[in-house]
Write a protein that holds these residues in place. Structure first.
Motif, PDB file in Angstrom:
ATOM      1  N   GLN A 269       4.081  19.036 -19.794  1.00 12.88           N
ATOM      2  CA  GLN A 269       4.790  20.240 -19.847  1.00 12.88           C
ATOM      3  C   GLN A 269       5.829  20.337 -21.224  1.00 12.88           C
ATOM      4  OE1 GLN A 269       4.019  23.186 -18.275  1.00 12.88           O
ATOM      5  NE2 GLN A 269       5.370  24.189 -19.949  1.00 12.88           N
ATOM      6  N   GLU A 270       6.356  19.025 -21.241  1.00 15.09           N
ATOM      7  CA  GLU A 270       7.355  18.975 -22.346  1.00 15.09           C
ATOM      8  C   GLU A 270       6.284  18.873 -23.765  1.00 15.09           C
ATOM      9  OE1 GLU A 270       9.887  15.685 -22.366  1.00 15.09           O
ATOM     10  OE2 GLU A 270      10.615  16.086 -20.200  1.00 15.09           O
ATOM     11  N   ASN A 271       5.416  18.178 -23.793  1.00 16.09           N
ATOM     12  CA  ASN A 271       4.658  18.298 -25.044  1.00 16.09           C
ATOM     13  C   ASN A 271       4.161  19.425 -25.253  1.00 16.09           C
ATOM     14  OD1 ASN A 271       2.995  17.145 -27.109  1.00 16.09           O
ATOM     15  ND2 ASN A 271       1.655  16.039 -25.638  1.00 16.09           N
TER      16      ASN A 271
ATOM     17  N   GLU B 269       0.951  -1.250   0.022  1.00 15.09           N
ATOM     18  CA  GLU B 269       0.063  -0.011  -0.144  1.00 15.09           C
ATOM     19  C   GLU B 269       0.704   1.111  -0.002  1.00 15.09           C
ATOM     20  OE1 GLU B 269      -3.363   0.466  -0.370  1.00 15.09           O
ATOM     21  OE2 GLU B 269      -3.719  -1.583  -0.776  1.00 15.09           O
ATOM     22  N   ASN B 270       1.920   1.241   0.860  1.00 15.62           N
ATOM     23  CA  ASN B 270       2.649   2.593   0.910  1.00 15.62           C
ATOM     24  C   ASN B 270       3.479   2.293  -0.556  1.00 15.62           C
ATOM     25  OD1 ASN B 270       1.895   3.098   3.469  1.00 15.62           O
ATOM     26  ND2 ASN B 270       3.817   1.782   4.442  1.00 15.62           N
ATOM     27  N   ASN B 271       3.976   1.369  -0.899  1.00 13.14           N
ATOM     28  CA  ASN B 271       4.462   1.435  -2.181  1.00 13.14           C
ATOM     29  C   ASN B 271       3.939   1.974  -3.383  1.00 13.14           C
ATOM     30  OD1 ASN B 271       7.032   0.662  -1.033  1.00 13.14           O
ATOM     31  ND2 ASN B 271       6.776  -1.541  -1.665  1.00 13.14           N
ATOM     32  N   LYS B 272       2.469   1.458  -3.064  1.00 17.62           N
ATOM     33  CA  LYS B 272       1.664   2.086  -4.389  1.00 17.62           C
ATOM     34  C   LYS B 272       1.401   3.519  -4.290  1.00 17.62           C
ATOM     35  CE  LYS B 272      -1.263  -2.132  -4.580  1.00 17.62           C
ATOM     36  NZ  LYS B 272      -2.811  -2.665  -4.135  1.00 17.62           N
ATOM     37  N   ASP B 273       1.149   4.022  -3.045  1.00 19.24           N
ATOM     38  CA  ASP B 273       1.073   5.370  -2.913  1.00 19.24           C
ATOM     39  C   ASP B 273       2.217   6.096  -3.644  1.00 19.24           C
ATOM     40  OD1 ASP B 273      -1.407   5.145  -1.584  1.00 19.24           O
ATOM     41  OD2 ASP B 273      -0.706   5.248   0.104  1.00 19.24           O
ATOM     42  N   ALA B 274       3.522   5.645  -3.238  1.00 21.86           N
ATOM     43  CA  ALA B 274       4.941   6.197  -3.862  1.00 21.86           C
ATOM     44  C   ALA B 274       4.709   6.286  -5.213  1.00 21.86           C
ATOM     45  CB  ALA B 274       6.058   5.634  -3.166  1.00 21.86           C
ATOM     46  N   ILE B 275       4.419   5.327  -5.857  1.00 27.00           N
ATOM     47  CA  ILE B 275       4.715   4.819  -7.257  1.00 27.00           C
ATOM     48  C   ILE B 275       3.479   5.899  -7.833  1.00 27.00           C
ATOM     49  CG2 ILE B 275       4.030   3.239  -9.165  1.00 27.00           C
ATOM     50  CD1 ILE B 275       5.336   1.210  -7.262  1.00 27.00           C
ATOM     51  N   ILE B 276       2.217   5.874  -7.251  1.00 24.96           N
ATOM     52  CA  ILE B 276       1.248   6.905  -7.805  1.00 24.96           C
ATOM     53  C   ILE B 276       1.636   8.155  -7.898  1.00 24.96           C
ATOM     54  CG2 ILE B 276      -1.160   7.600  -7.487  1.00 24.96           C
ATOM     55  CD1 ILE B 276      -1.749   4.930  -6.398  1.00 24.96           C
ATOM     56  N   GLU B 277       2.321   8.738  -6.772  1.00 22.95           N
ATOM     57  CA  GLU B 277       2.970  10.071  -6.803  1.00 22.95           C
ATOM     58  C   GLU B 277       3.832  10.319  -7.899  1.00 22.95           C
ATOM     59  OE1 GLU B 277       1.540  12.684  -5.129  1.00 22.95           O
ATOM     60  OE2 GLU B 277      -0.007  11.552  -4.760  1.00 22.95           O
ATOM     61  N   SER B 278       4.615   9.344  -7.908  1.00 21.87           N
ATOM     62  CA  SER B 278       5.942   9.406  -9.105  1.00 21.87           C
ATOM     63  C   SER B 278       5.482   9.517 -10.353  1.00 21.87           C
ATOM     64  CB  SER B 278       6.860   8.173  -8.681  1.00 21.87           C
ATOM     65  OG  SER B 278       7.818   8.193  -9.712  1.00 21.87           O
ATOM     66  N   LEU B 279       4.412   8.751 -10.575  1.00 15.66           N
ATOM     67  CA  LEU B 279       3.946   8.664 -12.199  1.00 15.66           C
ATOM     68  C   LEU B 279       2.893   9.910 -12.205  1.00 15.66           C
ATOM     69  CD1 LEU B 279       2.496   4.931 -12.235  1.00 15.66           C
ATOM     70  CD2 LEU B 279       4.449   6.116 -13.421  1.00 15.66           C
ATOM     71  N   LYS B 280       2.293  10.634 -11.176  1.00 19.85           N
ATOM     72  CA  LYS B 280       1.594  11.982 -11.554  1.00 19.85           C
ATOM     73  C   LYS B 280       2.718  13.143 -12.103  1.00 19.85           C
ATOM     74  CE  LYS B 280      -2.314  11.219  -8.619  1.00 19.85           C
ATOM     75  NZ  LYS B 280      -2.883  11.640  -7.148  1.00 19.85           N
ATOM     76  N   ARG B 281       3.788  12.826 -11.219  1.00 25.93           N
ATOM     77  CA  ARG B 281       4.747  14.119 -11.545  1.00 25.93           C
ATOM     78  C   ARG B 281       5.402  13.811 -12.662  1.00 25.93           C
ATOM     79  NH1 ARG B 281       6.378  12.701  -6.041  1.00 25.93           N
ATOM     80  NH2 ARG B 281       8.150  11.301  -6.928  1.00 25.93           N
ATOM     81  N   LYS B 282       5.552  12.451 -13.214  1.00 25.56           N
ATOM     82  CA  LYS B 282       6.213  12.328 -14.500  1.00 25.56           C
ATOM     83  C   LYS B 282       5.280  12.601 -15.656  1.00 25.56           C
ATOM     84  CE  LYS B 282       8.195   8.403 -17.130  1.00 25.56           C
ATOM     85  NZ  LYS B 282       8.425   6.782 -17.176  1.00 25.56           N
ATOM     86  N   ILE B 283       3.658  12.455 -15.358  1.00 29.94           N
ATOM     87  CA  ILE B 283       2.672  12.899 -16.517  1.00 29.94           C
ATOM     88  C   ILE B 283       2.723  14.130 -16.641  1.00 29.94           C
ATOM     89  CG2 ILE B 283       0.276  12.988 -16.611  1.00 29.94           C
ATOM     90  CD1 ILE B 283      -0.136  10.126 -15.699  1.00 29.94           C
ATOM     91  N   LYS B 284       3.069  15.147 -15.237  1.00 30.56           N
ATOM     92  CA  LYS B 284       2.673  16.672 -15.647  1.00 30.56           C
ATOM     93  C   LYS B 284       3.962  17.119 -16.137  1.00 30.56           C
ATOM     94  CE  LYS B 284       2.171  20.066 -12.054  1.00 30.56           C
ATOM     95  NZ  LYS B 284       1.862  20.565 -10.718  1.00 30.56           N
TER      96      LYS B 284
ATOM     97  N   ARG C 183       4.816  21.469 -28.825  1.00 28.19           N
ATOM     98  CA  ARG C 183       3.726  22.105 -29.824  1.00 28.19           C
ATOM     99  C   ARG C 183       4.093  23.435 -30.009  1.00 28.19           C
ATOM    100  NH1 ARG C 183      -0.917  18.673 -30.118  1.00 28.19           N
ATOM    101  NH2 ARG C 183      -0.531  16.975 -28.861  1.00 28.19           N
ATOM    102  N   GLU C 184       4.568  24.246 -29.085  1.00 30.81           N
ATOM    103  CA  GLU C 184       4.759  25.749 -29.333  1.00 30.81           C
ATOM    104  C   GLU C 184       5.858  25.822 -30.358  1.00 30.81           C
ATOM    105  OE1 GLU C 184       3.598  28.729 -28.497  1.00 30.81           O
ATOM    106  OE2 GLU C 184       1.906  27.439 -28.005  1.00 30.81           O
ATOM    107  N   GLN C 185       6.847  24.871 -30.142  1.00 26.90           N
ATOM    108  CA  GLN C 185       8.148  24.981 -30.956  1.00 26.90           C
ATOM    109  C   GLN C 185       7.746  24.615 -32.320  1.00 26.90           C
ATOM    110  OE1 GLN C 185      11.058  22.471 -29.279  1.00 26.90           O
ATOM    111  NE2 GLN C 185      11.689  23.873 -27.719  1.00 26.90           N
ATOM    112  N   LEU C 186       6.764  23.741 -32.493  1.00 31.29           N
ATOM    113  CA  LEU C 186       6.259  23.413 -33.835  1.00 31.29           C
ATOM    114  C   LEU C 186       5.562  24.132 -34.510  1.00 31.29           C
ATOM    115  CD1 LEU C 186       6.319  20.780 -35.548  1.00 31.29           C
ATOM    116  CD2 LEU C 186       4.268  20.022 -34.686  1.00 31.29           C
ATOM    117  N   LYS C 187       4.774  25.117 -33.695  1.00 31.09           N
ATOM    118  CA  LYS C 187       3.891  26.169 -34.360  1.00 31.09           C
ATOM    119  C   LYS C 187       5.051  27.337 -34.871  1.00 31.09           C
ATOM    120  CE  LYS C 187      -0.203  26.041 -31.443  1.00 31.09           C
ATOM    121  NZ  LYS C 187      -1.150  26.729 -30.336  1.00 31.09           N
ATOM    122  N   ILE C 188       6.112  27.476 -34.077  1.00 37.97           N
ATOM    123  CA  ILE C 188       6.973  28.546 -34.562  1.00 37.97           C
ATOM    124  C   ILE C 188       7.819  28.108 -35.756  1.00 37.97           C
ATOM    125  CG2 ILE C 188       9.091  29.672 -34.147  1.00 37.97           C
ATOM    126  CD1 ILE C 188       8.278  29.516 -31.015  1.00 37.97           C
ATOM    127  N   ALA C 189       8.093  26.667 -35.773  1.00 38.29           N
ATOM    128  CA  ALA C 189       8.810  26.331 -36.976  1.00 38.29           C
ATOM    129  C   ALA C 189       7.978  26.214 -38.207  1.00 38.29           C
ATOM    130  CB  ALA C 189       9.076  24.817 -36.844  1.00 38.29           C
TER     131      ALA C 189
END
Length: 126
Positions: A106-108, A87-102, A112-118
């Motif tokens: 942001q990179e995406n 359960e503790n590991n699941k919580d840590a993994i979920i938080e890590s995945l949320k940060r990675k998705i965020k 997209r902004e760079q692609l519009k400029i190009a």
């Protein structure tokens, strides 16, 4: 020559048998505790090779097994500890995945902004 006394001989045999049973039960309990297995009347009887009735009827053995069983009930079981750790590991993994998705979102967005400029620069050059 000493006279044979049947009562004394039977008493001696009975005492020896009780001592052997006590020794077998003690060794079985030690093996169960070392292996971190459950100590109860069934497991001790199977491990020691004695009947459950013997364990229940011998008050010293009965109290010893009941005490150990109560002590084990107070401790969380190995399965319970693994579940809590998961359960503790699941919580840590979920938080890590949320940060990675965020971060990836942001990179995406930046890409997209760079692609519009190009595209705009390519359109100007045509």
């Amino acid at each position: 020559m000493k006279k044979y006394n049947r009562k004394e001989q039977l008493k001696l045999v009975h005492e020896n048998r009780k001592a052997m049973t006590q020794k077998k039960v003690d060794e079985a309990i030690q093996r169960l505790v070392r292996a971190k297995q459950v100590v109860n009347f069934n497991s001790v009887a199977n491990e020691a090779g004695v009947s459950k009735a013997t364990l229940y009827n011998t008050m010293k053995l009965r109290k010893q097994i009941e005490t150990l069983r109560q002590q084990q009930l107070k401790r969380p079981a190995l399965k319970q500890l693994k579940h809590e750790m998961n359960e503790n590991n699941k919580d840590a993994i979920i938080e890590s995945l949320k940060r990675k998705i965020k971060r990836i979102d942001q990179e995406n967005k930046d890409l997209r902004e760079q692609l519009k400029i190009a595209y705009a620069q390519v359109y100007k050059n045509i």
